[in-house]
Design a protein around this motif. Structure first.
Motif, mmCIF file in Angstrom:
data_model
loop_
_atom_site.group_PDB
_atom_site.id
_atom_site.type_symbol
_atom_site.label_atom_id
_atom_site.label_comp_id
_atom_site.label_asym_id
_atom_site.label_seq_id
_atom_site.Cartn_x
_atom_site.Cartn_y
_atom_site.Cartn_z
ATOM 1 N N GLN A 123 0.407 -0.900 -0.066
ATOM 2 C CA GLN A 123 -0.228 0.320 0.119
ATOM 3 C C GLN A 123 1.283 1.503 0.121
ATOM 4 O OE1 GLN A 123 -4.635 -0.164 0.453
ATOM 5 N NE2 GLN A 123 -3.173 -1.624 -1.483
ATOM 6 N N ASN A 150 -2.681 -9.255 0.640
ATOM 7 C CA ASN A 150 -3.169 -7.860 -0.321
ATOM 8 C C ASN A 150 -2.735 -7.635 -1.320
ATOM 9 O OD1 ASN A 150 -4.393 -4.891 0.505
ATOM 10 N ND2 ASN A 150 -2.481 -4.080 0.922
ATOM 11 N N TRP A 154 -6.025 -7.112 -4.491
ATOM 12 C CA TRP A 154 -6.086 -6.315 -5.680
ATOM 13 C C TRP A 154 -5.791 -6.459 -6.969
ATOM 14 C CZ3 TRP A 154 -6.991 -1.181 -5.427
ATOM 15 C CH2 TRP A 154 -6.782 -0.406 -4.732
#
Length: 169
Positions: A123, A150, A154
């Motif tokens: 991020q 994560n 995405w």
């Protein structure tokens, strides 16, 4: 049926029109487009120029950087998937429809034309999240399980929103 009734008198022309259309339907016409091919046989028209379409193919890092939204309308980026600690694929997505985000002036603009895996996993939009173009692809070995999850989130998001146009090799 008496035509002295005004309602009957009004309905007769409508009924006759519908009957005429059923008995003599109009034939659809092709759009007025200059013929270039297919003027023989079943097809009687073709556009003078077909739209440019993305073709699924393998990209290398240098080819991918050409699609960063600068000088071209195509904006591509890649995101990896990792299974059992190994990268199984680096999917290339056409994010041109999200040019506000991924274009040169967008907040994710530094990912355009690049492998965005590390930045998406962490991020982070920092330039140091991007691998130098003259170095081998990032092996992503140091990512934590949460960062890999994560990144996969995405990847799944992009798979549902944008066209998959290839893979980064």
């Amino acid at each position: 049926m008496s035509l002295s009734n005004p309602l009957n008198a009004a309905l007769v022309p409508a009924i006759l029109f519908v009957a005429y259309r059923i008995l003599f339907p109009s034939k659809p016409t092709a759009p007025a487009v200059p013929c270039t091919r297919y003027d023989q046989g079943e097809y009687n028209w073709a556009p003078t120029k077909h739209p440019k379409v993305a073709v699924y193919k393998d990209y290398d890092v240098h080819e991918l950087t050409k699609s960063d939204g600068r000088g071209t309308n195509n904006i591509l980026l890649a995101i990896a998937r990792i299974v059992d600690g190994e990268i199984t694929e680096r999917t290339v997505f056409d994010v041109s429809s999200g040019a506000n985000f991924y274009g040169p002036e967008g907040m994710y603009g530094n990912f355009a034309g690049r492998d965005a895996s590390r930045g998406m996993a962490k991020q982070s939009f920092d330039e140091d999240m991007l691998t130098d173009l003259d170095k081998p692809l990032d092996n992503l070995k140091d990512l934590t399980a949460a960062e890999i999850d994560n990144m996969h989130g995405w990847h799944d998001h992009f798979s549902n929103k944008y066209k998959v146009v290839g893979r980064l090799v």
